[in-house]
Design an enzyme around this catalytic site. Sequence first.
Site, PDB file in Angstrom:
ATOM      1  N   SER A  45      60.196 105.559  36.234  1.00  0.00           N
ATOM      2  CA  SER A  45      59.061 105.507  35.318  1.00  0.00           C
ATOM      3  C   SER A  45      58.046 104.556  35.943  1.00  0.00           C
ATOM      4  O   SER A  45      57.783 104.621  37.152  1.00  0.00           O
ATOM      5  CB  SER A  45      59.512 105.071  33.925  1.00  0.00           C
ATOM      6  OG  SER A  45      58.418 105.033  33.045  1.00  0.00           O
ATOM      7  N   TYR A  59      48.891 109.749  32.965  1.00  0.00           N
ATOM      8  CA  TYR A  59      50.009 109.142  33.708  1.00  0.00           C
ATOM      9  C   TYR A  59      50.966 108.416  32.758  1.00  0.00           C
ATOM     10  O   TYR A  59      52.182 108.606  32.813  1.00  0.00           O
ATOM     11  CB  TYR A  59      49.453 108.194  34.765  1.00  0.00           C
ATOM     12  CG  TYR A  59      50.496 107.509  35.613  1.00  0.00           C
ATOM     13  CD1 TYR A  59      51.265 108.228  36.520  1.00  0.00           C
ATOM     14  CD2 TYR A  59      50.707 106.134  35.513  1.00  0.00           C
ATOM     15  CE1 TYR A  59      52.228 107.600  37.309  1.00  0.00           C
ATOM     16  CE2 TYR A  59      51.651 105.497  36.304  1.00  0.00           C
ATOM     17  CZ  TYR A  59      52.409 106.229  37.192  1.00  0.00           C
ATOM     18  OH  TYR A  59      53.355 105.594  37.966  1.00  0.00           O
ATOM     19  N   LYS A  83      54.936 109.161  31.941  1.00  0.00           N
ATOM     20  CA  LYS A  83      55.966 108.157  32.210  1.00  0.00           C
ATOM     21  C   LYS A  83      56.685 107.697  30.933  1.00  0.00           C
ATOM     22  O   LYS A  83      57.880 107.410  30.965  1.00  0.00           O
ATOM     23  CB  LYS A  83      55.357 106.968  32.965  1.00  0.00           C
ATOM     24  CG  LYS A  83      54.885 107.309  34.389  1.00  0.00           C
ATOM     25  CD  LYS A  83      56.051 107.735  35.279  1.00  0.00           C
ATOM     26  CE  LYS A  83      55.665 107.899  36.736  1.00  0.00           C
ATOM     27  NZ  LYS A  83      56.812 108.312  37.583  1.00  0.00           N
TER      28      LYS A  83
HETATM   29  N1  LIG Z   1      53.278 102.594  43.821  1.00  0.00           N
HETATM   30  C1  LIG Z   1      53.165 102.137  42.579  1.00  0.00           C
HETATM   31  O1  LIG Z   1      52.288 101.308  42.295  1.00  0.00           O
HETATM   32  C2  LIG Z   1      54.092 102.593  41.512  1.00  0.00           C
HETATM   33  C3  LIG Z   1      54.794 103.783  41.595  1.00  0.00           C
HETATM   34  N2  LIG Z   1      55.605 104.188  40.559  1.00  0.00           N
HETATM   35  C4  LIG Z   1      56.318 105.462  40.639  1.00  0.00           C
HETATM   36  O2  LIG Z   1      57.192 105.453  41.749  1.00  0.00           O
HETATM   37  C5  LIG Z   1      57.307 106.756  42.287  1.00  0.00           C
HETATM   38  C6  LIG Z   1      57.006 106.713  43.774  1.00  0.00           C
HETATM   39  O3  LIG Z   1      55.711 106.209  43.968  1.00  0.00           O
HETATM   40  P1  LIG Z   1      55.148 105.854  45.419  1.00  0.00           P
HETATM   41  O4  LIG Z   1      56.249 105.516  46.319  1.00  0.00           O
HETATM   42  O5  LIG Z   1      54.035 104.908  45.204  1.00  0.00           O
HETATM   43  O6  LIG Z   1      54.506 107.269  45.796  1.00  0.00           O
HETATM   44  P2  LIG Z   1      54.039 107.927  47.168  1.00  0.00           P
HETATM   45  O7  LIG Z   1      52.803 108.687  46.847  1.00  0.00           O
HETATM   46  O8  LIG Z   1      53.989 106.941  48.276  1.00  0.00           O
HETATM   47  O9  LIG Z   1      55.210 108.977  47.427  1.00  0.00           O
HETATM   48  C7  LIG Z   1      55.407 110.018  46.528  1.00  0.00           C
HETATM   49  C8  LIG Z   1      56.561 110.878  46.985  1.00  0.00           C
HETATM   50  O10 LIG Z   1      56.755 111.928  46.038  1.00  0.00           O
HETATM   51  C9  LIG Z   1      56.674 113.176  46.702  1.00  0.00           C
HETATM   52  N3  LIG Z   1      56.110 114.189  45.808  1.00  0.00           N
HETATM   53  C10 LIG Z   1      54.903 114.153  45.191  1.00  0.00           C
HETATM   54  N4  LIG Z   1      54.697 115.267  44.501  1.00  0.00           N
HETATM   55  C11 LIG Z   1      55.788 116.053  44.672  1.00  0.00           C
HETATM   56  C12 LIG Z   1      56.170 117.333  44.229  1.00  0.00           C
HETATM   57  N5  LIG Z   1      55.345 118.073  43.467  1.00  0.00           N
HETATM   58  N6  LIG Z   1      57.364 117.832  44.600  1.00  0.00           N
HETATM   59  C13 LIG Z   1      58.187 117.102  45.377  1.00  0.00           C
HETATM   60  N7  LIG Z   1      57.888 115.877  45.836  1.00  0.00           N
HETATM   61  C14 LIG Z   1      56.703 115.352  45.492  1.00  0.00           C
HETATM   62  C15 LIG Z   1      55.790 112.905  47.917  1.00  0.00           C
HETATM   63  O11 LIG Z   1      55.969 113.831  48.971  1.00  0.00           O
HETATM   64  P3  LIG Z   1      55.026 115.138  49.134  1.00  0.00           P
HETATM   65  O12 LIG Z   1      53.633 114.731  48.832  1.00  0.00           O
HETATM   66  O13 LIG Z   1      55.255 115.591  50.538  1.00  0.00           O
HETATM   67  O14 LIG Z   1      55.566 116.130  48.143  1.00  0.00           O
HETATM   68  C16 LIG Z   1      56.297 111.520  48.317  1.00  0.00           C
HETATM   69  O15 LIG Z   1      57.497 111.630  49.023  1.00  0.00           O
HETATM   70  C17 LIG Z   1      56.367 107.629  41.470  1.00  0.00           C
HETATM   71  O16 LIG Z   1      57.108 108.287  40.471  1.00  0.00           O
HETATM   72  C18 LIG Z   1      55.401 106.640  40.860  1.00  0.00           C
HETATM   73  O17 LIG Z   1      54.846 107.117  39.658  1.00  0.00           O
HETATM   74  C19 LIG Z   1      55.785 103.416  39.460  1.00  0.00           C
HETATM   75  C20 LIG Z   1      55.129 102.227  39.323  1.00  0.00           C
HETATM   76  C21 LIG Z   1      54.232 101.724  40.335  1.00  0.00           C
HETATM   77  C1  LIG Z   2      55.165  91.004  26.219  1.00  0.00           C
HETATM   78  C2  LIG Z   2      55.058  90.701  27.618  1.00  0.00           C
HETATM   79  C3  LIG Z   2      54.051  91.477  28.396  1.00  0.00           C
HETATM   80  C4  LIG Z   2      54.225  91.278  29.875  1.00  0.00           C
HETATM   81  C5  LIG Z   2      53.086  91.646  30.783  1.00  0.00           C
HETATM   82  C6  LIG Z   2      52.665  93.052  30.739  1.00  0.00           C
HETATM   83  C7  LIG Z   2      52.000  93.531  31.973  1.00  0.00           C
HETATM   84  C8  LIG Z   2      51.757  95.010  31.904  1.00  0.00           C
HETATM   85  C9  LIG Z   2      51.019  95.549  33.052  1.00  0.00           C
HETATM   86  C10 LIG Z   2      51.078  97.053  33.162  1.00  0.00           C
HETATM   87  C11 LIG Z   2      51.052  97.450  34.584  1.00  0.00           C
HETATM   88  C12 LIG Z   2      51.066  98.916  34.819  1.00  0.00           C
HETATM   89  C13 LIG Z   2      51.195  99.199  36.294  1.00  0.00           C
HETATM   90  C14 LIG Z   2      51.365 100.623  36.597  1.00  0.00           C
HETATM   91  C15 LIG Z   2      51.600 100.860  38.058  1.00  0.00           C
HETATM   92  C16 LIG Z   2      51.668 102.286  38.381  1.00  0.00           C
HETATM   93  O1  LIG Z   2      52.497 103.001  37.914  1.00  0.00           O
HETATM   94  C17 LIG Z   2      50.589 102.798  39.261  1.00  0.00           C
HETATM   95  N1  LIG Z   2      50.372 101.978  40.396  1.00  0.00           N
HETATM   96  C18 LIG Z   2      50.842 104.194  39.682  1.00  0.00           C
HETATM   97  O2  LIG Z   2      51.906 104.264  40.500  1.00  0.00           O
END
Ligand SMILES: NC(=O)C1=CN([C@@H]2O[C@H](COP(=O)(O)OP(=O)(O)OC[C@H]3O[C@@H](n4cnc5c(N)ncnc54)[C@H](OP(=O)(O)O)[C@@H]3O)[C@@H](O)[C@H]2O)C=CC1
Ligand SMILES: CCCCCCCCCCCCCCCC(=O)[C@@H](N)CO
Length: 310
Positions: free
Chosen positions: A156, A170, A174
Site C-alpha cells: 500500500s 491513488y 491504496k
Molecule cells: N516510491 C514511493 O514513493 C512509494 C511507492 N509505494 C508503492 O510501492 C510500489 C513500488 O513503487 P516504486 O518502487 O516506487 O515503483 P517503480 O515505478 O520504481 O516500479 C514499479 C514496478 O511495477 C511494475 N509495474 C507497473 N505497472 C505494472 C503493470 N501494469 N503490470 C505489471 N507490472 C507493473 C513496473 O514495471 P513495468 O513498468 O515494466 O511494468 C516496475 O517494476 C508501488 O505499489 C507504489 O505505489 C508506496 C509508497 C511510496
Molecule cells: C497521527 C500521526 C500522523 C503521522 C504523520 C503523518 C504523515 C503522513 C504523510 C503521508 C505521506 C504519503 C506519502 C505517499 C507516498 C507515495 O505513495 C507516493 N510517493 C507514490 O508512490
Amino acid sequence: LTALAFLARPRAARIPLKGRHVFITGGSSGIGLAMATAAAREGARVSILARNAARLEEARGAIRAATGQDVGVHAADVRDADAVARALAEAGPVDVLVCNHGVFVPQELEKQEMQEVRWMVDINLMGTFHLVKAALPAMKERTKETRLPASIAIMSSQAGQVGVYGYTAYSASKFALRGLGEALQHEVIADNIHVSLIFPPDTETPGFTEENKRRPELTNIIAGSSGGMKADDVARKALDGIKSGKFIVPCNFEGAMLAVATAGLSPQSSPLTAFLEIIGAGLMRFAAICFQFNWFTTIENWYAKNKKHA
Ligand SMILES: NC(=O)C1=CN([C@@H]2O[C@H](COP(=O)(O)OP(=O)(O)OC[C@H]3O[C@@H](n4cnc5c(N)ncnc54)[C@H](OP(=O)(O)O)[C@@H]3O)[C@@H](O)[C@H]2O)C=CC1
Ligand SMILES: CCCCCCCCCCCCCCCC(=O)[C@@H](N)CO
C-alpha cells in the site's frame, strides 16, 4: 498484557524465506527490485513480474551481480488476468506472494482525466485481485504439504492510511487494498496464510523520480510530513514484517504513529503492539488533529496566495 497475549489474533507466525519461492510483482524497479535482491540474498528462490521484458532482464542481471542468484522473470501486465495466471503457472507454487506493482500520477481530481484514474485503480487494485486469485489455489496446496506458514504481502502506501491532496485516485486505490487485505486474512487464515500490508512513505525509486516531475506543490508539502526513505530500507522493513507475519507493516517513525492512529479493527498478532495501540489511541488521535490543522492551514494559505485556483 497477559490478557492481550491471549487475545491477539491471528497468532504470531514465523515465515522463513530461505529455500522458499518468493514471487514479486514490480520486481524490476525500485522497492520491488530491492525486495527481490534482499530475498535472493537470504536464499529464497525469487521470481519477478513486470511488463517490460528488457527491464526485467536488466534486473535479473543486477540481482545476479549482487547476490550470485538467478531469478525467474515473467513479462506480464497485472491488468491481464490470463497473462497473470500463465505467469504463475509457469513460475510454480508460491510461498510468499508480494503484490508490489503500482503506478502513481498525482493530480487534483478536477484536472485528472478519468482514463488516468481508471488506469491507477486497474493496476493498483484490480491487478492485485488477479494475482491473489491466480496464486491462491497452489499456495493453499503448498502450505498443506510443507506445513509452513505462507504470506500474501500487499504494497500500500502511507497515502493508503490518510488521504492526501493530489492523490484522490491513488489514495483510493491504496485504501482499497487494506479492505481487500483485511477480508482476505479472514479467508486464508485456516490455510496458515498470513496477509501483510506495507505502508511506505515517499521512497527514492525510478517511479518516484517520474512522479516528482508532475507533483502538485501541496502534495509535496503534505507528503513531506513523513520522512523519505531509500528503497533498500523499505525492502528491509517489508521483508522483516512479512517474516514475522505482521498484518500492518509501517516503515518509518511517522509510519509507526500512523499505524497506531489508524489501527481500527485490523488484526494484530503482537500483544505488545496491541498494548501500544490501546494506550496510544487517544494521543495519536490528538496528533492526527494537529497534523490536519497544519495541512488545512497550508492549503488555505496556498489558495489565498494563488487566487486563480480559489
Ligand atoms: N516510491 C514511493 O514513493 C512509494 C511507492 N509505494 C508503492 O510501492 C510500489 C513500488 O513503487 P516504486 O518502487 O516506487 O515503483 P517503480 O515505478 O520504481 O516500479 C514499479 C514496478 O511495477 C511494475 N509495474 C507497473 N505497472 C505494472 C503493470 N501494469 N503490470 C505489471 N507490472 C507493473 C513496473 O514495471 P513495468 O513498468 O515494466 O511494468 C516496475 O517494476 C508501488 O505499489 C507504489 O505505489 C508506496 C509508497 C511510496
Ligand atoms: C497521527 C500521526 C500522523 C503521522 C504523520 C503523518 C504523515 C503522513 C504523510 C503521508 C505521506 C504519503 C506519502 C505517499 C507516498 C507515495 O505513495 C507516493 N510517493 C507514490 O508512490
